[in-house]
Design an enzyme around this catalytic site. Structure first.
Site, PDB file in Angstrom:
ATOM      1  N   THR A  47       0.827  -1.208   0.000  1.00 30.83           N
ATOM      2  CA  THR A  47       0.000   0.000   0.000  1.00 30.83           C
ATOM      3  C   THR A  47       0.863   1.260   0.000  1.00 30.83           C
ATOM      4  OG1 THR A  47      -0.051  -0.123   2.400  1.00 30.83           O
ATOM      5  CG2 THR A  47      -1.939  -1.062   1.240  1.00 30.83           C
ATOM      6  N   GLY A 164      17.704 -10.798   3.572  1.00 30.17           N
ATOM      7  CA  GLY A 164      16.845 -11.465   2.591  1.00 30.17           C
ATOM      8  C   GLY A 164      15.607 -12.098   3.198  1.00 30.17           C
ATOM      9  N   ASP A 219       9.526   0.975   5.102  1.00 31.66           N
ATOM     10  CA  ASP A 219      10.579   0.389   5.934  1.00 31.66           C
ATOM     11  C   ASP A 219      11.445   1.464   6.583  1.00 31.66           C
ATOM     12  OD1 ASP A 219       9.472  -1.690   4.554  1.00 31.66           O
ATOM     13  OD2 ASP A 219      11.210  -2.043   3.268  1.00 31.66           O
TER      14      ASP A 219
HETATM   15  C1  GLA Z   1       8.901  -4.053   0.784  1.00 29.73           C
HETATM   16  C2  GLA Z   1       9.140  -2.600   0.414  1.00 29.73           C
HETATM   17  C3  GLA Z   1       8.117  -1.705   1.092  1.00 29.73           C
HETATM   18  C4  GLA Z   1       6.688  -2.205   0.884  1.00 29.73           C
HETATM   19  C5  GLA Z   1       6.600  -3.699   1.153  1.00 29.73           C
HETATM   20  C6  GLA Z   1       5.259  -4.257   0.808  1.00 29.73           C
HETATM   21  O1  GLA Z   1       9.154  -4.242   2.136  1.00 29.73           O
HETATM   22  O2  GLA Z   1      10.430  -2.205   0.798  1.00 29.73           O
HETATM   23  O3  GLA Z   1       8.278  -0.375   0.630  1.00 29.73           O
HETATM   24  O4  GLA Z   1       6.245  -1.893  -0.392  1.00 29.73           O
HETATM   25  O5  GLA Z   1       7.589  -4.422   0.444  1.00 29.73           O
HETATM   26  O6  GLA Z   1       4.294  -3.749   1.655  1.00 29.73           O
END
Ligand code: GLA
Length: 438
Positions: A47, A164, A219
């Site tokens: 999202t 990972g 993140d």
């Molecule tokens: C990864 C990306 C995030 C987000 C998630 C899915 O973690 O780094 O920015 O898009 O996937 O929610």
């Protein structure tokens, strides 16, 4: 305990490891040690690049960076994971450069310098790209002082965030470097949430433009802006956050994280492909992002507009859009339950999120589906894949006294299926990026 468990390092031990690595490889004392956590997302997946809502917590597992500022433009990076020292200069760090893991550290310095440069009054920068003119008038404390330059540095990295595993080891490295540079270069950003939002944006640019992974920003916001004991409700439409109390132990519950060891890779085409489909769908609907689609009747109307009978691509687009819109609604419902003190009732929302990611967004895999179904069959209140998918980790909300039993059932099922043994950890909502004492 059955199965392999990954316990977070004690913070002083982690800081000590990074400082020792620095001393042994550079023969000098670092200016300090800074660390930043990995994250696990409770709900709100795929999202963040759609202007939507997500709800991560910071892990107790952190990446530690011992760093010393240099007066020249040399960058030297070492990590416990890589034997060879990465050496370069700041002018080698630019979009299109192939820097390997160094991109996640050196790229942050590049991005901080980019955001400190005042935008030209003409609205076009040196590459011809047009920048928002509002960028020339940032609020105080929301951008490095114009003209501030981060020069070279030496850094040593030690981490207990699994690599990972979909738990944001890259954002943890970026965020630890960001708070380190903020401190040693006196950028003045780390002490406020507004400043941390600027650091998070720099980390996202490092990841998107230097490392080449088109990720969305959840993140880095989590690693820099979350609070211990709270989930971070991030609204990616405007970058605002709310800290939602999240104390599972007070309810006799725990969050079990299952690293399936099925390795995921965000720089590959699948993630970018999902993002491109969403952006194209938003454009077709006349929206800036899929956030504007809404839920219920509005969603149905939007899906009808996207429908083209007999067109398989249109059918795929409809499922992708449905996932994003329903997932944003699930975040709202999840937060409403947390606000009402009804955390034990969020399980069905987690289950629905997993089904939507598996069937509509198609980012799950056999290992994630197995972890989720075995957790549920053994009494988890809810379970779902977390993070980008295509491997990585799942989470299960469980009664605190059921953690080991459920983990061992999952480990057994993985063995029976011939999958690599999973690794388990328990996630408490932990602290964001900060300075450590070595
Ligand atoms: C990864 C990306 C995030 C987000 C998630 C899915 O973690 O780094 O920015 O898009 O996937 O929610």
């Amino acid at each position: 305990m059955t199965g392999e468990w990954l316990t977070a390092w004690d913070r002083s031990a982690g800081a000590h490891s990074a400082a020792e690595l620095f001393r042994s490889r550079f023969g000098a004392e670092p200016d300090g040690v800074w660390s930043a956590p990995g994250r696990v997302n409770l709900i709100g997946e795929h999202t963040d690049y759609n202007g939507g809502l997500c709800l991560p917590i910071d892990l107790p597992h952190r990446t530690y960076v011992a760093l010393r500022r240099r007066d020249d433009d040399v960058l030297r990076l070492v990590s416990e994971r890589e034997h060879a020292m990465w050496t370069g200069t700041t002018d080698q760090v630019h979009p299109g450069a192939h820097l390997g893991w160094a991109a996640y550290a050196a790229g942050v310095a590049w991005a901080v310098n980019e955001s400190a440069d005042p935008a030209p009054a003409t609205g076009a920068d040196a590459t011809g790209d047009v920048r928002a003119t509002s960028d020339t008038h940032p609020a105080p404390g929301t951008r490095p002082t114009p003209g501030t330059r981060v020069a070279g540095f030496d850094a040593a990295v030690a981490s207990c965030v699994p690599y990972g595993a979909g738990l944001s080891s890259s954002a943890a490295l970026e965020s630890a470097v960001a708070v380190a540079l903020d401190d040693v270069c006196d950028l003045g950003l780390g002490d406020s949430d507004a400043g941390r939002a600027v650091l998070a944006a720099a980390c996202v640019r490092a990841e998107n433009e230097i490392a080449g992974a088109p990720t969305g920003g959840m993140d880095q916001s989590s690693s820099l802006r979350a609070q211990p004991g709270h989930a971070l409700l991030l609204d990616t439409r405007d970058g605002t956050v709310r800290h939602v109390p999240f104390d599972l132990s007070a309810h006799g519950l725990a969050l079990l994280v299952i690293d399936t060891r099925a390795e995921h890779q965000l720089a590959d085409g699948q993630y970018a492909n999902r993002r491109a489909t969403c952006e194209a769908a938003a454009a077709r609907l006349g929206h800036a992002t899929l956030r504007e689609v809404g839920a219920g009747a509005e969603l149905e109307a939007a899906l009808a507009l996207l429908a083209e009978p007999g067109d398989a691509d249109a059918e795929t687009t409809i499922r992708r859009v449905r996932h994003v819109a329903t997932e944003i609604a699930r975040v709202e419902d999840f937060v409403a339950l947390l606000d009402a003190g009804r955390v034990a009732e969020v399980g069905p929302l987690m289950d629905a999120s997993h089904a939507s990611l598996r069937d509509d967004y198609e980012v799950s895999c056999a290992e994630l589906d197995l972890a989720v179904s075995v957790a549920r069959a053994n009494g988890a209140l809810g379970a779902r894949m977390t993070g980008g998918g295509f491997g990585g980790s799942a989470i299960a909300l469980v009664e605190a006294d059921g953690v080991e039993r459920i983990a061992s059932a999952i480990a057994d099922a993985f063995g029976a299926a011939g999958f690599t043994s999973p690794v388990f950890l328990v996630a408490d909502a932990s602290a964001p990026a900060d300075r450590d004492t070595a």
